[in-house]
Design a protein around this motif. Structure first.
Motif, mmCIF file in Angstrom:
data_model
loop_
_atom_site.group_PDB
_atom_site.id
_atom_site.type_symbol
_atom_site.label_atom_id
_atom_site.label_comp_id
_atom_site.label_asym_id
_atom_site.label_seq_id
_atom_site.Cartn_x
_atom_site.Cartn_y
_atom_site.Cartn_z
ATOM 1 N N PHE A 123 1.780 -7.540 -14.480
ATOM 2 C CA PHE A 123 1.362 -6.484 -13.554
ATOM 3 C C PHE A 123 0.295 -5.581 -14.169
ATOM 4 C CE2 PHE A 123 5.500 -7.736 -11.826
ATOM 5 C CZ PHE A 123 5.150 -7.933 -10.495
ATOM 6 N N PHE A 124 0.487 -5.145 -15.407
ATOM 7 C CA PHE A 124 -0.578 -4.390 -16.074
ATOM 8 C C PHE A 124 -1.807 -5.273 -16.236
ATOM 9 C CE2 PHE A 124 2.686 -1.586 -18.554
ATOM 10 C CZ PHE A 124 2.964 -0.897 -17.388
ATOM 11 N N GLY A 125 -1.582 -6.549 -16.556
ATOM 12 C CA GLY A 125 -2.695 -7.482 -16.729
ATOM 13 C C GLY A 125 -3.488 -7.671 -15.456
ATOM 14 N N THR A 126 -2.796 -7.772 -14.326
ATOM 15 C CA THR A 126 -3.477 -7.906 -13.037
ATOM 16 C C THR A 126 -4.327 -6.679 -12.750
ATOM 17 O OG1 THR A 126 -1.698 -9.313 -12.162
ATOM 18 C CG2 THR A 126 -3.141 -8.239 -10.561
ATOM 19 N N ALA A 127 -3.757 -5.496 -12.986
ATOM 20 C CA ALA A 127 -4.510 -4.262 -12.780
ATOM 21 C C ALA A 127 -5.729 -4.203 -13.695
ATOM 22 C CB ALA A 127 -3.605 -3.052 -13.013
ATOM 23 N N ARG A 128 -5.582 -4.674 -14.923
ATOM 24 C CA ARG A 128 -6.682 -4.646 -15.886
ATOM 25 C C ARG A 128 -7.778 -5.639 -15.508
ATOM 26 N NH1 ARG A 128 -9.539 -1.515 -19.256
ATOM 27 N NH2 ARG A 128 -10.573 -2.764 -20.857
ATOM 28 N N ARG A 131 -9.626 -4.560 -12.386
ATOM 29 C CA ARG A 131 -9.864 -3.110 -12.385
ATOM 30 C C ARG A 131 -11.093 -2.685 -11.596
ATOM 31 N NH1 ARG A 131 -10.835 -5.287 -17.271
ATOM 32 N NH2 ARG A 131 -12.848 -4.988 -18.325
ATOM 33 N N LYS A 132 -12.088 -3.555 -11.454
ATOM 34 C CA LYS A 132 -13.318 -3.179 -10.745
ATOM 35 C C LYS A 132 -13.188 -3.307 -9.235
ATOM 36 C CE LYS A 132 -16.411 -4.411 -14.567
ATOM 37 N NZ LYS A 132 -17.548 -5.281 -15.001
ATOM 38 N N THR A 133 -12.207 -4.057 -8.768
ATOM 39 C CA THR A 133 -12.087 -4.305 -7.323
ATOM 40 C C THR A 133 -10.738 -3.929 -6.731
ATOM 41 O OG1 THR A 133 -11.415 -6.599 -7.777
ATOM 42 C CG2 THR A 133 -13.768 -6.189 -7.428
ATOM 43 N N ILE A 134 -9.724 -3.727 -7.564
ATOM 44 C CA ILE A 134 -8.377 -3.499 -7.047
ATOM 45 C C ILE A 134 -8.275 -2.123 -6.390
ATOM 46 C CG2 ILE A 134 -7.450 -2.474 -9.161
ATOM 47 C CD1 ILE A 134 -4.876 -4.089 -8.649
ATOM 48 N N LYS A 135 -7.500 -2.036 -5.311
ATOM 49 C CA LYS A 135 -7.281 -0.768 -4.618
ATOM 50 C C LYS A 135 -6.333 0.115 -5.433
ATOM 51 C CE LYS A 135 -8.055 -2.734 -0.018
ATOM 52 N NZ LYS A 135 -9.349 -2.063 0.182
ATOM 53 N N LYS A 136 -6.459 1.427 -5.240
ATOM 54 C CA LYS A 136 -5.683 2.375 -6.036
ATOM 55 C C LYS A 136 -4.181 2.201 -5.830
ATOM 56 C CE LYS A 136 -9.220 5.967 -6.453
ATOM 57 N NZ LYS A 136 -9.586 7.375 -6.172
ATOM 58 N N TRP A 137 -3.773 1.917 -4.593
ATOM 59 C CA TRP A 137 -2.338 1.790 -4.331
ATOM 60 C C TRP A 137 -1.768 0.534 -4.999
ATOM 61 C CZ3 TRP A 137 -0.141 -2.354 -1.779
ATOM 62 C CH2 TRP A 137 -0.995 -3.170 -1.031
ATOM 63 N N LEU A 138 -2.599 -0.507 -5.129
ATOM 64 C CA LEU A 138 -2.144 -1.710 -5.829
ATOM 65 C C LEU A 138 -2.059 -1.457 -7.336
ATOM 66 C CD1 LEU A 138 -4.005 -4.629 -4.015
ATOM 67 C CD2 LEU A 138 -1.537 -4.268 -4.153
ATOM 68 N N THR A 139 -2.991 -0.667 -7.851
ATOM 69 C CA THR A 139 -2.927 -0.285 -9.261
ATOM 70 C C THR A 139 -1.650 0.489 -9.545
ATOM 71 O OG1 THR A 139 -5.341 -0.186 -9.421
ATOM 72 C CG2 THR A 139 -4.087 0.969 -11.121
ATOM 73 N N ILE A 143 1.703 -0.519 -11.946
ATOM 74 C CA ILE A 143 2.237 0.341 -13.003
ATOM 75 C C ILE A 143 3.719 0.615 -12.783
ATOM 76 C CG2 ILE A 143 2.112 2.657 -14.027
ATOM 77 C CD1 ILE A 143 -0.904 2.607 -13.405
ATOM 78 N N VAL A 144 4.083 0.858 -11.530
ATOM 79 C CA VAL A 144 5.458 1.251 -11.211
ATOM 80 C C VAL A 144 6.440 0.095 -11.396
ATOM 81 C CG1 VAL A 144 6.993 1.957 -9.320
ATOM 82 C CG2 VAL A 144 4.811 3.137 -9.676
ATOM 83 N N ILE A 145 6.053 -1.122 -10.997
ATOM 84 C CA ILE A 145 6.984 -2.260 -11.028
ATOM 85 C C ILE A 145 7.523 -2.523 -12.436
ATOM 86 C CG2 ILE A 145 7.175 -4.769 -10.746
ATOM 87 C CD1 ILE A 145 5.517 -4.532 -8.216
ATOM 88 N N PRO A 146 6.688 -2.614 -13.487
ATOM 89 C CA PRO A 146 7.257 -2.831 -14.831
ATOM 90 C C PRO A 146 8.184 -1.705 -15.272
ATOM 91 C CG PRO A 146 4.913 -3.335 -14.828
ATOM 92 C CD PRO A 146 5.204 -2.668 -13.524
ATOM 93 N N LEU A 147 7.883 -0.466 -14.874
ATOM 94 C CA LEU A 147 8.750 0.656 -15.233
ATOM 95 C C LEU A 147 10.116 0.517 -14.560
ATOM 96 C CD1 LEU A 147 6.200 3.624 -15.008
ATOM 97 C CD2 LEU A 147 6.976 2.415 -17.052
#
Length: 335
Positions: A123-128, A131-139, A143-147
């Protein structure tokens, strides 16, 4: 059998507040409660099938180059985690502290948490990577799912707080390290380095998760090389084709894993009087080598060979669609 061995020879230690934190979480609701089912659902986002499914969605469907990078982050995390676990050898909370319930079947050692490092790497890897195209809510979701996965492991009695924090940091660290290495080195140098570092586990690791992870790593490297030289499949933006690729790929991963080991079950395993299946004492080394080879084969077949079907099936869909269109035109002319 493996869990009992780890509990017997492992190291027992915890910070003063860690046991109390787990006891407090479990006091909010035990087996059969809404919290119990919710946490068991959340923890699935750190398990093999879900993580492989997400990697497959990106690799087979959306973008194979980004999927390859995220996949390597996950796979190397599954190798690095047991390399550390088999050095620290920390026992599980439900084995170490009275009052803590085991609310989900687990085995092996406790530090660091494999679910936490695996979910963080994906999940962090996907966001990383996006990072240039992902929407903020998906970012935020990434972050929340691994926590939440980490919290679920505490509630279930499988890990201490320091286990999940270390797992999250391991996954996050590998994400940034691998993402940077891809920019400065040829990826096959990175893969070769991972194979060499990971091979150290053969000299001291005793838990099955290491041999599973290293086998997947070997199969991954071979499949990427095979795909680039032979297969060269193309991604698709058609949602139902993506769904079909992921569904068939997931079924193949599960089915091949079972089919390949089937002829060796009676050779490797025996069943005790109370119905517990254990590895025959003289077959431990063979089981470890076989597990590594089995997962390497399954990964290679799913990531390397399976995409050979994408192109002929795409041609078939186009042919069927063209035939349907021609039939409609003929019907319109007749009318």
């Amino acid at each position: 059998m493996l869990h009992l061995l780890c509990a017997e020879i492992g190291n027992t230690w915890a910070l003063p507040f860690e046991t109390d934190f787990i006891l407090w979480l479990q006091s909010l609701g035990g087996k059969g409660t809404f919290l119990y089912y919710l946490m068991n659902f959340i923890t699935m986002f750190g398990e093999e099938l879900i993580l492989v499914g997400i990697m497959g969605l990106i690799y087979w469907g959306l973008d194979k180059h980004k999927g390859e990078r995220i996949g390597f982050m996950l796979i190397f995390a599954t190798v690095a985690n047991p390399l550390i676990k088999n050095i620290v050898c920390r026992t599980r909370p439900f084995d170490s502290a009275s009052g803590i319930e085991n609310l989900r079947d687990v085995d092996g050692y406790s530090f660091p948490s494999g679910h936490s490092s695996g979910s963080a790497s994906v999940f962090f890897g996907t966001a990383r990577v996006y990072r240039k195209t992902i929407k903020k809510w998906l970012t935020a979701l990434c972050i929340v799912i691994p926590l939440l996965v980490a919290l679920s492991r505490n509630y279930l009695g499988a890990h201490y707080l320091t286990d999940v924090v270390a797992g999250l940091l391991l996954g996050l660290g590998l994400v940034f390290l691998i993402d940077w290495l891809y920019t400065v080195l040829n990826k096959y140098i990175i893969y070769l380095g991972a194979l060499v570092i990971g091979a150290a586990g053969f000299f001291y690791c005793t838990t099955s998760d290491y041999f599973t992870g290293y086998g997947i790593l070997v199969g991954f490297v071979c499949s990427i090389l095979f795909e680039e030289k032979v297969v060269k499949f193309e991604n698709t933006r058609c949602w139902w084709r993506i769904a079909l690729r992921v569904a068939v790929g997931g079924l193949l991963f599960v089915a091949l894993n079972e089919v390949i080991k089937l002829p060796f079950n009676n050779l490797i395993f025996t069943t005790t009087a109370d119905g517990v299946e254990v590895i025959k004492s003289n077959m431990v080394t063979f089981e470890r080598v076989f597990r590594t080879i089995r997962y390497a084969m399954v990964t290679f077949l799913c990531m390397g060979v399976y995409p050979l079907l994408f192109k002929p099936f795409a041609a078939l869909w186009e042919k069927l669609a063209a035939g349907k269109q021609t039939q409609q035109q003929d019907n319109e002319e007749d009318n």
